[in-house]
Design a protein around this motif. Structure first.
Motif, PDB file in Angstrom:
ATOM      1  N   VAL A  46       0.891  -1.147   0.000  1.00  0.00           N
ATOM      2  CA  VAL A  46       0.000   0.000   0.000  1.00  0.00           C
ATOM      3  C   VAL A  46       0.935   1.202   0.000  1.00  0.00           C
ATOM      4  CG1 VAL A  46      -1.772   1.287   1.223  1.00  0.00           C
ATOM      5  CG2 VAL A  46      -1.795  -1.215   1.263  1.00  0.00           C
ATOM      6  N   SER A  47       0.958   1.921  -1.138  1.00  0.00           N
ATOM      7  CA  SER A  47       1.922   2.999  -1.277  1.00  0.00           C
ATOM      8  C   SER A  47       1.214   4.335  -1.454  1.00  0.00           C
ATOM      9  CB  SER A  47       2.844   2.735  -2.470  1.00  0.00           C
ATOM     10  OG  SER A  47       2.111   2.649  -3.669  1.00  0.00           O
ATOM     11  N   THR A  48       1.926   5.394  -1.083  1.00  0.00           N
ATOM     12  CA  THR A  48       1.434   6.754  -1.230  1.00  0.00           C
ATOM     13  C   THR A  48       2.643   7.675  -1.312  1.00  0.00           C
ATOM     14  OG1 THR A  48      -0.149   8.364  -0.374  1.00  0.00           O
ATOM     15  CG2 THR A  48       1.243   7.246   1.254  1.00  0.00           C
ATOM     16  N   PHE A  49       2.400   8.958  -1.346  1.00  0.00           N
ATOM     17  CA  PHE A  49       3.475   9.946  -1.313  1.00  0.00           C
ATOM     18  C   PHE A  49       3.405  10.692   0.005  1.00  0.00           C
ATOM     19  CE2 PHE A  49       2.905   9.897  -6.084  1.00  0.00           C
ATOM     20  CZ  PHE A  49       3.986   9.053  -6.287  1.00  0.00           C
ATOM     21  N   VAL A  55      -1.668  17.808  -2.391  1.00  0.00           N
ATOM     22  CA  VAL A  55      -2.837  17.555  -1.553  1.00  0.00           C
ATOM     23  C   VAL A  55      -3.722  16.543  -2.260  1.00  0.00           C
ATOM     24  CG1 VAL A  55      -2.798  19.797  -0.415  1.00  0.00           C
ATOM     25  CG2 VAL A  55      -4.063  19.525  -2.557  1.00  0.00           C
ATOM     26  N   ASP A  56      -4.650  15.972  -1.520  1.00  0.00           N
ATOM     27  CA  ASP A  56      -5.614  15.005  -2.053  1.00  0.00           C
ATOM     28  C   ASP A  56      -4.936  13.791  -2.690  1.00  0.00           C
ATOM     29  OD1 ASP A  56      -7.737  16.574  -1.202  1.00  0.00           O
ATOM     30  OD2 ASP A  56      -7.728  17.732  -3.069  1.00  0.00           O
ATOM     31  N   ILE A  57      -3.904  13.294  -2.058  1.00  0.00           N
ATOM     32  CA  ILE A  57      -3.235  12.078  -2.514  1.00  0.00           C
ATOM     33  C   ILE A  57      -3.795  10.911  -1.706  1.00  0.00           C
ATOM     34  CG2 ILE A  57      -1.048  10.827  -2.617  1.00  0.00           C
ATOM     35  CD1 ILE A  57       0.334  13.465  -3.109  1.00  0.00           C
ATOM     36  N   LYS A  60      -2.384   3.755  -2.936  1.00  0.00           N
ATOM     37  CA  LYS A  60      -2.595   2.872  -4.084  1.00  0.00           C
ATOM     38  C   LYS A  60      -2.142   1.469  -3.708  1.00  0.00           C
ATOM     39  CE  LYS A  60      -0.691   2.184  -8.722  1.00  0.00           C
ATOM     40  NZ  LYS A  60      -0.246   0.853  -8.431  1.00  0.00           N
ATOM     41  N   LEU A  61      -2.927   0.479  -4.111  1.00  0.00           N
ATOM     42  CA  LEU A  61      -2.566  -0.912  -3.868  1.00  0.00           C
ATOM     43  C   LEU A  61      -1.615  -1.378  -4.968  1.00  0.00           C
ATOM     44  CD1 LEU A  61      -3.108  -3.331  -1.993  1.00  0.00           C
ATOM     45  CD2 LEU A  61      -4.935  -3.994  -3.550  1.00  0.00           C
ATOM     46  N   GLY A  62      -0.536  -2.029  -4.577  1.00  0.00           N
ATOM     47  CA  GLY A  62       0.445  -2.564  -5.514  1.00  0.00           C
ATOM     48  C   GLY A  62       0.928  -3.916  -5.043  1.00  0.00           C
ATOM     49  N   ALA A  63       2.049  -4.358  -5.582  1.00  0.00           N
ATOM     50  CA  ALA A  63       2.593  -5.663  -5.226  1.00  0.00           C
ATOM     51  C   ALA A  63       4.110  -5.645  -5.385  1.00  0.00           C
ATOM     52  CB  ALA A  63       1.985  -6.743  -6.121  1.00  0.00           C
ATOM     53  N   TYR A  64       4.752  -6.667  -4.828  1.00  0.00           N
ATOM     54  CA  TYR A  64       6.188  -6.847  -5.037  1.00  0.00           C
ATOM     55  C   TYR A  64       6.483  -8.334  -5.159  1.00  0.00           C
ATOM     56  CZ  TYR A  64       6.542  -8.121  -0.098  1.00  0.00           C
ATOM     57  OH  TYR A  64       6.376  -8.741   1.118  1.00  0.00           O
ATOM     58  N   ALA A  91       0.778   6.286  -6.267  1.00  0.00           N
ATOM     59  CA  ALA A  91      -0.307   6.863  -5.481  1.00  0.00           C
ATOM     60  C   ALA A  91      -1.410   7.315  -6.419  1.00  0.00           C
ATOM     61  CB  ALA A  91       0.191   8.034  -4.643  1.00  0.00           C
ATOM     62  N   ASP A  92      -2.582   7.485  -5.834  1.00  0.00           N
ATOM     63  CA  ASP A  92      -3.705   8.075  -6.560  1.00  0.00           C
ATOM     64  C   ASP A  92      -3.593   9.587  -6.376  1.00  0.00           C
ATOM     65  OD1 ASP A  92      -6.078   8.964  -7.594  1.00  0.00           O
ATOM     66  OD2 ASP A  92      -7.348   7.632  -6.418  1.00  0.00           O
ATOM     67  N   THR A  93      -3.268  10.304  -7.453  1.00  0.00           N
ATOM     68  CA  THR A  93      -3.008  11.742  -7.370  1.00  0.00           C
ATOM     69  C   THR A  93      -4.198  12.587  -7.812  1.00  0.00           C
ATOM     70  OG1 THR A  93      -2.034  11.720  -9.577  1.00  0.00           O
ATOM     71  CG2 THR A  93      -0.536  11.450  -7.695  1.00  0.00           C
TER      72      THR A  93
END
Length: 192
Positions: A46-49, A55-57, A60-64, A91-93
């Motif tokens: 689960v990644s983000t910035f 703002v309003d970020i 986002k679901l990802g994988a490794y 991330a969802d920007t």
């Protein structure tokens, strides 16, 4: 070019893993000997910035997916754990997701508090191999990522190990913008 480098590094990593027959002298095994072990790992991100310039970020679901080695080191129940991971994050920007694909090279120190429970900490170097930065106006995204990882794990048996980590980025995603990667990872390792 980035994919060729990734394939070469993974081939080298698993080639060494397949040909390894070394045993290291340690003190925490019942017979006084601990083996260098190799494994594969995969999981969800689960990644983000992190930072103040956007703002309003939203996360986002990802994988490794990748490989690792577990090397007995220094004292009882302590291991060095170098890894190589292909990580899909971002991330969802706003109108769409910003997708970043990295090859990460963490070097974790892992200490087993008990036979089953461990804590982990270590630095990570990452290389950006793909992005879709149209959502940010086509700005240049830094190709090198520096971060830290900390977390813990649970050893189910000699083969399976489960991990939970948080990885805050130390370097900026874009120069002159306060924006860094932040990732929570949950996954499993399978030792050969």
């Amino acid at each position: 070019m980035g994919f060729k480098i990734f394939v070469s590094v993974v081939t080298l990593f698993f080639g060494v893993a397949g040909s390894n027959a070394q045993v290291f002298q340690g003190t925490s095994g019942s017979d006084g000997i601990e083996a260098l072990r190799f494994g594969a790992k995969a999981g969800l991100d689960v990644s983000t910035f992190l930072g103040s310039d956007f703002v309003d970020i939203s996360p986002k679901l990802g994988a490794y997916i990748g490989g690792l080695a577990e090397i007995p080191a220094f004292f009882d129940n302590f291991y060095l754990q170098p890894e190589i991971l292909l990580s899909f994050q971002g991330a969802d920007t706003g109108p769409e997701n910003l997708n970043l694909t990295y090859i990460h090279l963490p070097l974790m120190g892992k200490y087993h508090i008990t036979d089953a429970i461990a804590v982990e900490f270590g630095p990570q170097l990452g290389f950006l191999i793909a992005d879709n930065n149209e959502d940010l106006g086509g700005v240049d995204i830094n190709t090198v990522h520096v971060g830290l990882n900390f977390g813990g794990g649970y050893r189910l048996n000699d083969t399976f190990y489960f991990q939970l980590r948080f990885g805050p980025g130390l370097s900026r995603v874009i120069d002159d913008v306060d924006l860094r990667n932040g990732v929570i990872s949950l996954g499993a390792c399978y030792f050969f």
